[in-house]
Design an enzyme around this catalytic site. Structure first.
Site, PDB file in Angstrom:
ATOM      1  N   CYS A  26       0.816  -1.214   0.000  1.00  0.00           N
ATOM      2  CA  CYS A  26       0.000   0.000   0.000  1.00  0.00           C
ATOM      3  C   CYS A  26       0.855   1.273   0.000  1.00  0.00           C
ATOM      4  O   CYS A  26       1.700   1.458   0.871  1.00  0.00           O
ATOM      5  CB  CYS A  26      -0.897  -0.021   1.232  1.00  0.00           C
ATOM      6  SG  CYS A  26      -1.746   1.535   1.524  1.00  0.00           S
ATOM      7  N   ARG A  75     -14.561   1.271   6.292  1.00  0.00           N
ATOM      8  CA  ARG A  75     -13.530   0.472   5.629  1.00  0.00           C
ATOM      9  C   ARG A  75     -12.425   0.112   6.604  1.00  0.00           C
ATOM     10  O   ARG A  75     -12.159   0.840   7.562  1.00  0.00           O
ATOM     11  CB  ARG A  75     -12.931   1.263   4.467  1.00  0.00           C
ATOM     12  CG  ARG A  75     -13.944   1.560   3.361  1.00  0.00           C
ATOM     13  CD  ARG A  75     -13.238   2.097   2.137  1.00  0.00           C
ATOM     14  NE  ARG A  75     -12.216   3.077   2.506  1.00  0.00           N
ATOM     15  CZ  ARG A  75     -11.097   3.271   1.814  1.00  0.00           C
ATOM     16  NH1 ARG A  75     -10.831   2.575   0.741  1.00  0.00           N
ATOM     17  NH2 ARG A  75     -10.233   4.188   2.202  1.00  0.00           N
ATOM     18  N   TYR A  78      -5.642   5.693  -8.611  1.00  0.00           N
ATOM     19  CA  TYR A  78      -6.813   4.903  -8.195  1.00  0.00           C
ATOM     20  C   TYR A  78      -8.074   5.386  -8.916  1.00  0.00           C
ATOM     21  O   TYR A  78      -8.935   4.594  -9.291  1.00  0.00           O
ATOM     22  CB  TYR A  78      -7.035   5.006  -6.673  1.00  0.00           C
ATOM     23  CG  TYR A  78      -6.040   4.188  -5.885  1.00  0.00           C
ATOM     24  CD1 TYR A  78      -6.297   2.859  -5.565  1.00  0.00           C
ATOM     25  CD2 TYR A  78      -4.832   4.746  -5.453  1.00  0.00           C
ATOM     26  CE1 TYR A  78      -5.386   2.105  -4.846  1.00  0.00           C
ATOM     27  CE2 TYR A  78      -3.915   4.002  -4.735  1.00  0.00           C
ATOM     28  CZ  TYR A  78      -4.202   2.682  -4.430  1.00  0.00           C
ATOM     29  OH  TYR A  78      -3.289   1.941  -3.723  1.00  0.00           O
TER      30      TYR A  78
HETATM   31  N1  LIG Z   1      -6.561   7.927   3.316  1.00  0.00           N
HETATM   32  C1  LIG Z   1      -5.966   6.694   3.741  1.00  0.00           C
HETATM   33  C2  LIG Z   1      -6.103   5.634   2.668  1.00  0.00           C
HETATM   34  C3  LIG Z   1      -5.659   4.266   3.100  1.00  0.00           C
HETATM   35  C4  LIG Z   1      -6.123   3.157   2.115  1.00  0.00           C
HETATM   36  O1  LIG Z   1      -7.066   3.380   1.338  1.00  0.00           O
HETATM   37  N2  LIG Z   1      -5.449   1.998   2.129  1.00  0.00           N
HETATM   38  C5  LIG Z   1      -5.839   0.895   1.249  1.00  0.00           C
HETATM   39  C6  LIG Z   1      -4.656   0.109   0.759  1.00  0.00           C
HETATM   40  S1  LIG Z   1      -3.731   0.923  -0.500  1.00  0.00           S
HETATM   41  C7  LIG Z   1      -6.680  -0.127   2.002  1.00  0.00           C
HETATM   42  O2  LIG Z   1      -6.320  -0.539   3.099  1.00  0.00           O
HETATM   43  N3  LIG Z   1      -7.781  -0.560   1.386  1.00  0.00           N
HETATM   44  C8  LIG Z   1      -8.639  -1.577   1.924  1.00  0.00           C
HETATM   45  C9  LIG Z   1     -10.088  -1.297   1.620  1.00  0.00           C
HETATM   46  O3  LIG Z   1     -10.382  -0.284   0.992  1.00  0.00           O
HETATM   47  O4  LIG Z   1     -10.914  -2.100   2.051  1.00  0.00           O
HETATM   48  C10 LIG Z   1      -4.518   6.958   4.104  1.00  0.00           C
HETATM   49  O5  LIG Z   1      -3.864   7.747   3.392  1.00  0.00           O
HETATM   50  O6  LIG Z   1      -4.048   6.420   5.081  1.00  0.00           O
END
Ligand SMILES: N[C@@H](CCC(=O)N[C@@H](CS)C(=O)NCC(=O)O)C(=O)O
Length: 323
Positions: free
Chosen positions: A58, A124, A189
């Site tokens: 990530c 999420r 994304y």
């Molecule tokens: N705004 C958050 C975004 C974090 C994020 O979206 N992480 C993704 C991985 S790249 C995730 O864990 N996605 C799992 C999901 O959406 O269920 C940050 O910058 O910390």
């Protein structure tokens, strides 16, 4: 199979796509407390008290791993790394190479950590997560805020000479992080998860317009905010590092590769070769994560072999902007 979500404390393996007219909209994160050096927030910076949950795949989570590494906080803040793939239970602690199990909460799935912090949590389940062992809760799960905490609040326990948020550049750093977020960090994304041609066209056009802008700027200055390396560069780095191997193909960001831009490519190698950064770069996790975790984007879940990219090749950045 798709991405899951917690609803009133219950894990639902498939969630509706957050979209309007085919556009991918990233919901904001919910745990937004701060750790402070003086303890003026409920969370005081102390060695051994906090734990970081990340994924090597990530780009948001890797920002926080980079700051932990470069500030020399490895013995101050412990860390777990989830397995590369998102499956029915989302992020999972596995024994695959590169993963580090959860020795703090002994969880199998990351959603269990969210429920420990809030048994009725809805939302999420994302990395990164900054966990407080003392009060058993999530302090913060927003990467941009976590890097700021690591950069500014742990200085009593960190390398003394490393500061990626120097006083004289603070406004510029914040502006730059804002400026690259929508078109670049989130832009890949928005292109990749778009479900309409219009939404994709808009995202990919904004992305490459922004890349051209920085390509031009990096002709005369070594880093995004000038001669000094800052948090903004680490925010840019994790997106650029994944670009040619993943975003170009998987997310259809294929107008150009980063290696086609002389300044961005040399800049990327410069950051990669910064001492400590390599330890946070795991292309195996990155590629397996993206190509295998988004079956709507890549239904065969086949992981491509290439490309071969030599991040160790020499770069010319030490001469840029030197007067
Ligand atoms: N705004 C958050 C975004 C974090 C994020 O979206 N992480 C993704 C991985 S790249 C995730 O864990 N996605 C799992 C999901 O959406 O269920 C940050 O910058 O910390």
């Amino acid at each position: 199979m798709g991405l899951g979500i917690l609803k009133d404390g219950k894990w639902i393996p498939e969630r509706d796509q957050e979209d309007t007219e085919g556009k991918f909209i990233r919901p904001s994160t919910t745990f937004r407390d701060k750790i402070t050096a003086d303890g003026s927030s409920k969370f005081k910076a102390e060695p051994g008290r906090y734990h970081l949950y990340i994924s090597w795949a990530c780009p948001w989570a890797c920002r926080t791993a980079i700051l932990r590494e470069l500030k020399g906080l490895q013995d101050v803040i412990s860390m777990s790394v989830v397995g590369a793939e998102i499956k029915d239970n989302s992020w999972e602690f596995t024994d695959e190479p590169g993963a580090i199990p959860d020795t703090v909460n002994n969880a199998q799935y990351l959603w269990q950590i969210y429920l420990k912090a809030d048994p009725n949590y809805s939302g999420r389940v994302t990395v990164p997560v900054l966990w407080d062992k003392q009060t058993s809760t999530i302090v913060n799960n927003e990467s941009r805020e976590i890097i700021r905490i690591l950069d500014t609040e742990f200085n009593d326990f960190a390398h003394q000479d490393v500061d990626f948020y120097p006083k004289h550049l603070q406004d510029k750093i914040d502006e730059t992080i804002d400026k690259i977020y929508q078109p670049i960090n989130n832009g890949v994304y928005r292109a990749g998860f778009a479900t309409s041609q219009t939404a994709y066209d808009e995202a990919v056009t904004e992305l490459f317009t922004a890349l051209e802008h920085w390509e031009k700027l990096l002709e005369t200055q070594r880093y995004l905010c000038g001669a000094q390396i800052t948090e903004a560069d680490w925010c840019m780095f994790t997106t650029l590092f994944r670009f040619d191997a993943v975003y170009y193909v998987h997310f259809k960001c294929n107008i150009n590769r980063i290696i086609d831009y002389p300044n961005l490519w040399n800049y990327l190698k410069d950051l990669y070769q910064y001492p400590g950064v390599k330890a946070t770069c795991n292309l195996d996790h990155i590629k397996r994560h993206y190509y295998k975790s988004h079956p709507k984007v890549n239904p065969t879940r086949i992981v491509p072999k290439g490309p071969n990219i030599d991040f160790e090749a020499p770069h010319n950045r030490d001469t840029v902007g030197a007067s």
